[in-house]
Design an enzyme around this catalytic site. Structure first.
Site, PDB file in Angstrom:
ATOM      1  N   PHE A 154     -56.314  50.715  89.362  1.00  0.00           N
ATOM      2  CA  PHE A 154     -55.567  49.486  89.099  1.00  0.00           C
ATOM      3  C   PHE A 154     -55.164  48.746  90.360  1.00  0.00           C
ATOM      4  O   PHE A 154     -54.997  47.535  90.342  1.00  0.00           O
ATOM      5  CB  PHE A 154     -54.319  49.792  88.241  1.00  0.00           C
ATOM      6  CG  PHE A 154     -53.390  50.798  88.870  1.00  0.00           C
ATOM      7  CD1 PHE A 154     -53.619  52.152  88.708  1.00  0.00           C
ATOM      8  CD2 PHE A 154     -52.305  50.386  89.613  1.00  0.00           C
ATOM      9  CE1 PHE A 154     -52.764  53.083  89.296  1.00  0.00           C
ATOM     10  CE2 PHE A 154     -51.450  51.309  90.206  1.00  0.00           C
ATOM     11  CZ  PHE A 154     -51.687  52.667  90.051  1.00  0.00           C
ATOM     12  N   PHE A 213     -47.207  59.565  85.076  1.00  0.00           N
ATOM     13  CA  PHE A 213     -47.107  58.453  86.002  1.00  0.00           C
ATOM     14  C   PHE A 213     -48.343  58.520  86.891  1.00  0.00           C
ATOM     15  O   PHE A 213     -48.818  59.595  87.214  1.00  0.00           O
ATOM     16  CB  PHE A 213     -45.815  58.485  86.836  1.00  0.00           C
ATOM     17  CG  PHE A 213     -45.714  57.261  87.701  1.00  0.00           C
ATOM     18  CD1 PHE A 213     -45.420  56.034  87.124  1.00  0.00           C
ATOM     19  CD2 PHE A 213     -46.004  57.308  89.057  1.00  0.00           C
ATOM     20  CE1 PHE A 213     -45.396  54.874  87.885  1.00  0.00           C
ATOM     21  CE2 PHE A 213     -45.980  56.155  89.828  1.00  0.00           C
ATOM     22  CZ  PHE A 213     -45.670  54.935  89.242  1.00  0.00           C
ATOM     23  N   THR A 214     -48.835  57.341  87.276  1.00  0.00           N
ATOM     24  CA  THR A 214     -50.142  57.260  87.950  1.00  0.00           C
ATOM     25  C   THR A 214     -50.278  58.209  89.145  1.00  0.00           C
ATOM     26  O   THR A 214     -51.147  59.084  89.147  1.00  0.00           O
ATOM     27  CB  THR A 214     -50.390  55.811  88.400  1.00  0.00           C
ATOM     28  OG1 THR A 214     -49.248  55.370  89.136  1.00  0.00           O
ATOM     29  CG2 THR A 214     -50.607  54.893  87.201  1.00  0.00           C
ATOM     30  N   LYS A 241     -37.254  52.758  94.923  1.00  0.00           N
ATOM     31  CA  LYS A 241     -36.751  52.244  93.635  1.00  0.00           C
ATOM     32  C   LYS A 241     -35.222  52.302  93.648  1.00  0.00           C
ATOM     33  O   LYS A 241     -34.582  51.444  94.206  1.00  0.00           O
ATOM     34  CB  LYS A 241     -37.328  53.072  92.476  1.00  0.00           C
ATOM     35  CG  LYS A 241     -38.809  53.464  92.631  1.00  0.00           C
ATOM     36  CD  LYS A 241     -39.765  52.327  92.433  1.00  0.00           C
ATOM     37  CE  LYS A 241     -41.237  52.646  92.616  1.00  0.00           C
ATOM     38  NZ  LYS A 241     -41.789  53.926  92.363  1.00  0.00           N
ATOM     39  N   ASP A 269     -38.806  64.031  88.382  1.00  0.00           N
ATOM     40  CA  ASP A 269     -39.117  62.783  89.075  1.00  0.00           C
ATOM     41  C   ASP A 269     -37.855  61.932  88.941  1.00  0.00           C
ATOM     42  O   ASP A 269     -37.591  61.340  87.901  1.00  0.00           O
ATOM     43  CB  ASP A 269     -40.322  62.096  88.421  1.00  0.00           C
ATOM     44  CG  ASP A 269     -40.753  60.842  89.169  1.00  0.00           C
ATOM     45  OD1 ASP A 269     -39.907  60.258  89.874  1.00  0.00           O
ATOM     46  OD2 ASP A 269     -41.927  60.444  89.045  1.00  0.00           O
ATOM     47  N   ARG A 295     -50.199  47.695  82.897  1.00  0.00           N
ATOM     48  CA  ARG A 295     -49.883  49.096  82.630  1.00  0.00           C
ATOM     49  C   ARG A 295     -50.556  49.451  81.306  1.00  0.00           C
ATOM     50  O   ARG A 295     -49.911  49.624  80.288  1.00  0.00           O
ATOM     51  CB  ARG A 295     -48.371  49.342  82.559  1.00  0.00           C
ATOM     52  CG  ARG A 295     -47.668  49.280  83.903  1.00  0.00           C
ATOM     53  CD  ARG A 295     -47.702  50.560  84.710  1.00  0.00           C
ATOM     54  NE  ARG A 295     -48.768  50.645  85.691  1.00  0.00           N
ATOM     55  CZ  ARG A 295     -48.648  51.203  86.893  1.00  0.00           C
ATOM     56  NH1 ARG A 295     -47.503  51.654  87.312  1.00  0.00           N
ATOM     57  NH2 ARG A 295     -49.679  51.317  87.687  1.00  0.00           N
ATOM     58  N   TYR A 347     -36.905  62.206 118.013  1.00  0.00           N
ATOM     59  CA  TYR A 347     -38.005  62.805 117.243  1.00  0.00           C
ATOM     60  C   TYR A 347     -37.481  63.895 116.320  1.00  0.00           C
ATOM     61  O   TYR A 347     -37.890  64.014 115.177  1.00  0.00           O
ATOM     62  CB  TYR A 347     -39.074  63.381 118.184  1.00  0.00           C
ATOM     63  CG  TYR A 347     -40.298  63.830 117.414  1.00  0.00           C
ATOM     64  CD1 TYR A 347     -41.332  62.932 117.154  1.00  0.00           C
ATOM     65  CD2 TYR A 347     -40.400  65.130 116.921  1.00  0.00           C
ATOM     66  CE1 TYR A 347     -42.431  63.323 116.410  1.00  0.00           C
ATOM     67  CE2 TYR A 347     -41.496  65.516 116.187  1.00  0.00           C
ATOM     68  CZ  TYR A 347     -42.519  64.621 115.924  1.00  0.00           C
ATOM     69  OH  TYR A 347     -43.596  65.004 115.188  1.00  0.00           O
TER      70      TYR A 347
HETATM   71  C1  LIG Z   1     -43.133  54.662  92.337  1.00  0.00           C
HETATM   72  C2  LIG Z   1     -43.107  55.924  91.629  1.00  0.00           C
HETATM   73  C3  LIG Z   1     -43.638  57.081  92.183  1.00  0.00           C
HETATM   74  C4  LIG Z   1     -44.383  57.085  93.510  1.00  0.00           C
HETATM   75  O1  LIG Z   1     -43.561  56.721  94.555  1.00  0.00           O
HETATM   76  P1  LIG Z   1     -44.053  55.819  95.792  1.00  0.00           P
HETATM   77  O2  LIG Z   1     -42.802  55.630  96.580  1.00  0.00           O
HETATM   78  O3  LIG Z   1     -44.604  54.536  95.246  1.00  0.00           O
HETATM   79  O4  LIG Z   1     -45.082  56.581  96.532  1.00  0.00           O
HETATM   80  C5  LIG Z   1     -43.516  58.254  91.459  1.00  0.00           C
HETATM   81  N1  LIG Z   1     -42.932  58.284  90.258  1.00  0.00           N
HETATM   82  C6  LIG Z   1     -42.422  57.189  89.685  1.00  0.00           C
HETATM   83  C7  LIG Z   1     -41.775  57.272  88.339  1.00  0.00           C
HETATM   84  C8  LIG Z   1     -42.498  55.970  90.348  1.00  0.00           C
HETATM   85  O5  LIG Z   1     -42.016  54.871  89.749  1.00  0.00           O
END
Ligand SMILES: *Cc1c(COP(=O)(O)O)cnc(C)c1O
Length: 471
Positions: free
Chosen positions: A462, A137-138, A271, A228, A395, A85
């Protein structure tokens, strides 16, 4: 390259190709469906590709998020999970990898990127604040808005033009940023939210010169920069390729230099880091770290796992090392380009220059007869699926959501349909099939009709909105 025999061969055949720096050890069968099956699936999914069952998809280009193929080394790492843990050994491996390659001092693990976005937004943004960013970004913008901030786009104008070939369309406009600082005051700007390879602009990079100058401007006003870093590897590749003085520097060196101009970063490890789940937040400020480490316990999990299993953290730590290898990132970006070049050769409108992780079809010019209120990008994603079982993502207007003040649709300048390439998953033959399907849909573009939205969720619509075809 120095082997004279190969040099001769190159001349003889007149071309030298790149290839993936790996071979395939395990395969997962995929199946082609009939058009009738696909129509039925699409209707059941409300014409939203997010609501399709993955089993009904032939080639899945919905996203590059969590869809990477792990290496044998990463799978071996999964067996070394320390599922304690607290204080898992894998956490310390992860911390070491982030410190080594990104250079930040303190690490907070999170279950994925939005977990990290939640923590940083909640900690730094207060109601009335403004958050400038190089396009939105969303999930990032939503967390900033939920914390009481107002998002302000300060990307250069070129980014909003899909045909503009600027090499660094992700750059921040320092003029726009400074105008904002003068208008609202530096005290009302908790940080600049900077993204490496801007997804919504078509996977477009930020130059080293831009981040260096941004640092200078922000220092004058005492404003921190948080990055980011989700697709920073691709950003580093574009710097290596396009920016004076970086041709002979490694991706790892470029990444670290870029990060050195920022105060911290959040990461969707799903990613760049070649894993199926995971994320983190890293900062240099000790007081901020204390707050974040405390808050992560409330929302994600203890500060040495943040919602991940030990084995996930191990695969992630190994994935970071693999992701910065020059051969890997080159093959990744070149595969995206291979697909993009097939499409541009057929004069199909896409965002240019071709970006790092995806091809973005310019749905506005693809379907110039469908107004944005009838969701041309969503329509294109549906038509592509119908044609061949290829899954893409909207998008455009649906992703842009509604203005929190007026409640109206936000009509973005870029109305795009994204074909996102998972890392190390598909072959060139798959890319050929995709290109030919896009061509077939393009040739039949005059027959396409738009969609109407019949169900709209409140947040990030979306993902779950439903549509019906217009008569
Ligand atoms: C995917 C993404 C996020 C959010 O991350 P999650 O792992 O999907 O929660 C934030 N910023 C960018 C540029 C992304 O592509």
């Amino acid at each position: 390259m120095s082997n004279p025999k190969f040099r001769t061969m190159g001349k003889q055949f007149g071309r030298r190709s790149w290839a993936e720096p790996w071979k395939i050890k395990m395969v997962e069968p995929i199946k082609m469906t009939s058009r009738d099956d696909r129509l039925k699936s699409l209707q059941e999914a409300g014409y939203n590709t997010f609501l399709l069952h993955s089993e009904d998809v032939y080639i899945d280009l919905l996203t590059d998020s969590g869809t990477s193929a792990m290496s044998d080394r990463q799978w071996a790492g999964m067996m070394l999970g320390d599922e304690a843990y607290a204080g898992s050994r894998n956490f310390y491996h992860l911390e070491e990898a982030v410190q080594k390659y990104y250079g930040y001092r303190y690490l907070v693990p999170t279950h994925q990127g939005r977990g990290a976005e939640h923590l940083i937004s909640r900690t730094l943004i207060k109601p009335g604040h403004y958050v400038p960013a190089n396009m939105y970004f969303t999930t990032t913008r939503l967390h900033q808005e939920l914390a009481g901030g107002t998002f302000v786009d300060v990307i250069i104008d070129e980014a909003h033009d899909p045909a503009n070939e600027h090499p660094f369309k992700g750059n921040v406009s320092l003029e726009k940023l400074e105008a904002l600082i003068k208008r609202v005051g530096a005290d009302n700007i908790p940080y600049v939210s900077l993204a490496g390879t801007v997804n919504m602009a078509g996977g477009q990079p930020v130059s080293m010169a831009n981040v260096r100058a941004l640092r200078g401007l922000c220092d004058r006003y005492g404003i921190p920069i948080y990055l980011d870093a989700t697709r920073m590897m691709e950003n580093a590749f574009f710097i290596q390729e396009r920016e004076e003085g970086y041709q002979d520097k490694s991706i790892a060196t470029i990444l670290k230099e870029f990060c050195s101009f920022t105060d911290g970063a959040w990461m969707s490890a799903k990613k760049d880091h070649l894993v199926n789940i995971g994320g983190w937040l890293a900062v240099n400020d000790g007081d901020l770290f204390d707050e974040l480490r405390n808050l992560v316990v409330v929302y994600e999990g203890l500060h040495t796992y943040g919602g991940m299993a030990g084995r996930d953290m191990e695969a992630l730590a190994i994935g970071i090392g693999e992701a910065v290898e020059d051969d890997h990132i080159r093959a990744r970006v070149e595969q995206v380009r291979y697909l993009g070049t097939l499409l541009t050769d057929w004069e199909i409108p896409i965002v240019k220059p071709i970006g790092g992780h995806a091809i973005f079809l310019d749905a506005k010019s693809f379907y110039s007869h469908i107004p944005q209120s009838q969701f041309p990008s969503q329509t294109l994603a549906a038509e592509l699926y119908l044609d061949s079982g290829i899954r893409s993502m909207e998008r455009g207007t649906v992703s842009a959501g509604r203005d929190p003040e007026t409640g109206d649709h936000r009509y973005p300048s870029l109305e795009l349909t994204r074909l996102t390439i998972p890392r190390r998953v598909y072959t060139q033959a798959h890319m050929d099939v995709v290109a030919e399907s896009v061509k077939a849909v393009y040739d039949a573009r005059g027959e396409a009709r738009g969609l109407k939205m019949v169900y709209e969720p409140r947040y990030l619509r979306f993902f779950q909105a439903r549509f019906e075809p217009l008569a």
